[in-house]
Motif scaffolding. Structure first.
Motif, mmCIF file in Angstrom:
data_model
loop_
_atom_site.group_PDB
_atom_site.id
_atom_site.type_symbol
_atom_site.label_atom_id
_atom_site.label_comp_id
_atom_site.label_asym_id
_atom_site.label_seq_id
_atom_site.Cartn_x
_atom_site.Cartn_y
_atom_site.Cartn_z
ATOM 1 N N ARG A 1 35.323 42.988 32.715
ATOM 2 C CA ARG A 1 36.055 42.008 33.040
ATOM 3 C C ARG A 1 37.722 42.622 32.320
ATOM 4 O O ARG A 1 38.454 41.878 32.915
ATOM 5 C CB ARG A 1 35.351 40.585 32.847
ATOM 6 N N SER A 2 37.487 42.619 30.868
ATOM 7 C CA SER A 2 39.435 42.349 30.497
ATOM 8 C C SER A 2 39.922 43.567 30.700
ATOM 9 O O SER A 2 41.262 43.517 30.820
ATOM 10 C CB SER A 2 38.687 42.394 29.094
ATOM 11 N N VAL B 1 40.821 44.267 34.126
ATOM 12 C CA VAL B 1 42.586 42.604 33.915
ATOM 13 C C VAL B 1 43.530 43.683 33.425
ATOM 14 O O VAL B 1 45.081 43.351 33.650
ATOM 15 C CB VAL B 1 42.193 41.870 32.846
ATOM 16 N N GLU C 1 48.557 36.590 35.018
ATOM 17 C CA GLU C 1 47.244 35.178 35.984
ATOM 18 C C GLU C 1 46.829 35.727 37.002
ATOM 19 O O GLU C 1 45.388 35.164 37.452
ATOM 20 C CB GLU C 1 48.705 33.807 36.417
ATOM 21 N N ARG D 1 43.770 38.157 36.413
ATOM 22 C CA ARG D 1 42.564 37.342 35.635
ATOM 23 C C ARG D 1 42.215 36.657 36.982
ATOM 24 O O ARG D 1 40.650 36.460 37.100
ATOM 25 C CB ARG D 1 43.189 36.322 34.529
#
Length: 363
Positions: free
Chosen positions: A339-340, A343, A354, A357
């Motif tokens: 996930r990181s 992003v 934002e 994410r």
């Protein structure tokens, strides 16, 4: 354990070969141009000016051009003036007071201070000092107090001609490095996904090795983007590219973060049990690899990043560890780790933090 050791050594050798080929490919044209300029400078000083050993002509041309494609005219001119100033000043001093330990110190002091008086550039001062030292420390090889200065000037002029006659978009080199670094990440993800799908630990380790090998390329990209951004503050002609270089600097930062995160993921994947259900994680990483390749094309062309954002959003929609059901916490942790970097990649594609994410499924 001779077998695993040989495997590790073979992967390391393959990685070094790939990195070497990449460096040669990037440097070939700049080095060819510098070699031609050095040869032409030597020939002019030898045949036209009649200098018996004009080796400062090719030295000057090479110092000014080097092997990098980042040849902003001001930088080339600054180096050329620095070389010519150091050689000329050293020549005059050597003919006036001779050579020796105290002459070297005196000449270095005077040449460096003169260079600082003439211009604020650090490279000019450095080259003036170095060339003055070389001149004082070398025996006289030709008559006249400015013979070697003439050779250095010929080389500097040849370098300026090459830099002027081969103009290019100053963003091109940084974009090419960015595309190559991002492609390397895509290949790492592709290899990692294949290793997970086939439960092949060697392929996972190979992906990790590939990720480790991208660090130098990422650093080159960041340095090139930062240098381009710095030039926009100094050169009026480059100011219109300021926003583009700001984007490249930001992209280099985000890709560096993404690669580091994926390396962590690959290390974790090595320890996942061979009987684990890895199809979901493999699909997520494979989709991410394809999206990252789209981003590489966008960065290289400096084009509209919307296709990359859409592809990355599509990949991010799969990053839901809860959807894996009975896959087990170790497999779910791989999805969490992915996930990181997703992003970071979305931000590199121009998505606000934002919004990047928000593209991930809610935990």
């Amino acid at each position: 354990m001779p077998g695993p050791v040989r495997t590790v050594r073979r992967r390391a050798l393959q990685l070094r070969v790939l990195q070497g080929r990449s460096r040669v490919r990037r440097a070939f044209l700049p080095v060819l141009q510098a070699a031609v300029a050095a040869s032409a400078a030597f020939a002019f000083a030898f045949y036209v000016l009649g200098h018996e050993m004009p080796f400062f002509a090719p030295i000057s041309a090479w110092v000014c051009l080097g092997f990098s494609a980042d040849r902003e005219l001001r930088r080339v001119a600054e180096l050329g003036v620095g070389v010519a100033l150091g050689v000329g000043f050293g020549d005059l001093v050597a003919h006036g007071i001779g050579s020796g330990w105290w002459q070297i110190g005196l000449t270095l002091l005077a040449a460096a201070l003169l260079a600082r008086f003439l211009d604020r550039g650090q490279m000019l001062t450095t080259q003036a000092g170095v060339q003055a030292i070389v001149i004082i420390g070398m025996p006289q090889i030709q008559s006249g107090p400015v013979g070697r200065w003439t050779d250095a000037a010929v080389g500097a002029i040849a370098a300026l001609l090459v830099a002027t006659l081969t103009p290019g978009d100053p963003r091109r080199h940084a974009r090419a490095l960015g595309a190559e670094a991002t492609t390397a990440l895509a290949e790492m993800l592709r290899e990692l996904a294949a290793g997970l799908r086939t439960h092949d630990v060697d392929r996972v380790r190979a992906a990790l090795d590939r990720g480790r090998g991208t660090q130098g390329l990422l650093e080159d990209w960041a340095a090139s983007a930062q240098a381009g951004l710095h030039n926009t503050r100094l050169d009026a002609a480059s100011r219109r590219y300021r926003e583009d270089f700001q984007v490249l600097v930001r992209q280099a930062e985000m890709l560096d973060r993404a690669v580091r995160s994926v390396r962590v993921l690959a290390r974790r994947a090595i320890s996942v049990p061979v009987d684990a259900e890895l199809d979901g994680a493999g699909e997520l990483i494979g989709r991410s690899a394809r999206a990252t390749q789209v981003l590489a094309a966008v960065i290289g062309a400096g084009s509209d990043p919307t296709p990359a954002r859409n592809a990355l959003r599509d990949a991010a929609s799969l990053a839901d560890p809860g959807a894996l059901g009975e896959a087990g916490w170790q497999v779910q942790s791989l999805v969490m780790l992915m996930r990181s970097p997703l992003v970071d990649l979305l931000e590199a594609a121009g998505e606000p933090p934002e919004a990047a994410r928000d593209a991930l499924p809610t935990l």
